[in-house]
Scaffold this active site. Structure first.
Site, mmCIF file in Angstrom:
data_model
loop_
_atom_site.group_PDB
_atom_site.id
_atom_site.type_symbol
_atom_site.label_atom_id
_atom_site.label_comp_id
_atom_site.label_asym_id
_atom_site.label_seq_id
_atom_site.Cartn_x
_atom_site.Cartn_y
_atom_site.Cartn_z
ATOM 1 N N LYS A 60 26.384 24.209 11.052
ATOM 2 C CA LYS A 60 25.123 23.893 10.374
ATOM 3 C C LYS A 60 25.402 23.464 8.930
ATOM 4 O O LYS A 60 24.837 22.490 8.436
ATOM 5 C CB LYS A 60 24.180 25.102 10.422
ATOM 6 C CG LYS A 60 23.635 25.336 11.829
ATOM 7 C CD LYS A 60 22.913 26.658 11.988
ATOM 8 C CE LYS A 60 22.533 26.874 13.456
ATOM 9 N NZ LYS A 60 21.936 28.178 13.740
ATOM 10 N N GLN A 104 21.024 33.759 10.761
ATOM 11 C CA GLN A 104 21.670 33.566 12.061
ATOM 12 C C GLN A 104 21.470 34.807 12.931
ATOM 13 O O GLN A 104 21.797 35.920 12.513
ATOM 14 C CB GLN A 104 23.166 33.263 11.866
ATOM 15 C CG GLN A 104 23.882 32.899 13.151
ATOM 16 C CD GLN A 104 23.383 31.594 13.763
ATOM 17 O OE1 GLN A 104 23.206 30.601 13.078
ATOM 18 N NE2 GLN A 104 23.138 31.606 15.070
ATOM 19 N N ASP A 127 13.723 27.262 11.144
ATOM 20 C CA ASP A 127 14.086 27.608 12.532
ATOM 21 C C ASP A 127 12.845 27.621 13.424
ATOM 22 O O ASP A 127 12.955 27.599 14.652
ATOM 23 C CB ASP A 127 14.733 29.001 12.569
ATOM 24 C CG ASP A 127 16.226 28.948 12.855
ATOM 25 O OD1 ASP A 127 16.705 27.901 13.313
ATOM 26 O OD2 ASP A 127 16.895 29.966 12.621
#
Ligand code: NAP
Length: 289
Positions: A60, A104, A127
């Site tokens: 990412k 994460q 997200d």
């Protein structure tokens, strides 16, 4: 010879090529924003040393750099307290150089993942996991879309597929993939069936599907005998085969002989997920102006 086989193997929906195309646009829009004094910024928080998570966060951060976005990777020890993590999120919520915040998952067991997700400002929830992002999707309001289902929709769009009136079967009902995927397909006027571990006779349902999205996390959940000739198959799964190679939920070689379009693993949904994270972060920065 498989009696269901079509004349030609399925066309491959190439997630790497489509990502490259979309990332060119991200790079161009990022440059335009920078010219106006704003650099899109993503903060990635990793708690602990889960090996798969380490790879995901590295990818990412690299993707941000490749497209000209600013990113901050915060690595925290596995024993970080929940309060300390919430305090870091609070600080990033207030940091005007950061437009997207991502923690994460999974987080260590002593931390409540829901609390962490809800602590992220909905304006920076790139997200798309926050309850207000999920709610916005449910009622058809604008909000951040979860990156994986968003990427799957882009893949369907890339082949010009009209979902109206089509039967879509989603296998898996997680909050991050299956459920939002079903909502997005519904928004495009598909008739949607959601399957899960308690579904009886999965094959009877998938055989009726024009589109199948497999998001389970088990190899060979979908085999050629379960697919209607000409169906479009999107494979979200990420598994390892006995040789240790990355593979999806779909028996790729078999299903390829029956489907009209199929996404490979690797090189399918995975790269698209990261691309949509860049898109969400960029759009968050654009909105901040
Ligand atoms: P998850 O939270 O574990 O959900 C899996 C879903 O599959 C659950 O809803 C479960 O049903 C269902 N399921 C399990 N066994 C089944 C069976 N035999 N038949 C039908 N349904 C079954 O997983 P997730 O986070 O959604 O991820 C799914 C897969 O996608 C994983 O392999 C993950 O690594 C991968 N993934 C890939 C990307 C990417 O970028 N490529 C992104 C996210 C996830 P119940 O709800 O009844 O338990």
């Amino acid at each position: 010879m498989n009696p269901l086989a079509t004349a030609h193997p399925a066309a491959i929906i190439d997630g790497v090529a489509l990502s490259a195309q979309l990332r060119e646009d991200v790079t161009r829009r990022t440059l335009a924003l920078k010219a106006r004094g704003v650099t899109p910024g993503l903060a990635v928080l990793l708690v602990g040393d889960n090996p798969a998570s380490q790879v995901y966060v590295r990818n990412k951060v690299k993707a941000c750099a490749d497209s000209g976005l600013h990113s901050v990777l915060e690595r925290h020890d596995a024993d970080m307290t929940e309060a300390a993590l919430l305090a870091r999120i609070d600080a990033l919520n207030k940091d005007s150089s950061i437009h997207g915040i991502l923690v994460q998952l999974p987080v260590p067991a002593h931390i409540d993942a829901n609390k962490v997700i809800e602590a992220i400002s909905p304006a920076k929830d790139v997200d798309g996991f926050h309850i207000s992002s999920a709610g916005a999707l449910m009622v058809g309001q604008p909000g951040f879309l979860p990156c994986t289902p968003y990427g799957c929709m882009k893949m369907l769009e890339s082949i010009g597929y009209d979902l109206r009136g089509k039967h879509a079967v989603v296998i898996g009902r997680s909050n991050i993939v299956g459920k939002p995927m079903a909502m997005l397909l519904l928004q495009k006027n598909a008739t949607v069936t959601i399957c899960h571990s308690a579904t009886k006779d999965l094959k009877a349902l998938t055989l009726q599907a024009d589109v199948i999205v497999a998001a389970v996390g088990k190899r060979n959940v979908l085999t050629a005998d379960m697919v209607k000739p000409g169906a479009v198959v999107i494979d979200v799964g990420m598994n390892r085969n006995p040789e240790g190679k990355l593979c999806g939920d779909v028996d790729y070689e078999g299903v390829r002989q029956v489907a009209s379009h199929i996404t490979p693993v690797p090189g399918g949904v995975g790269p698209m997920t990261i691309t949509m994270l860049l898109v969400n972060t960029l759009e968050s920065a654009e909105r901040s102006l």
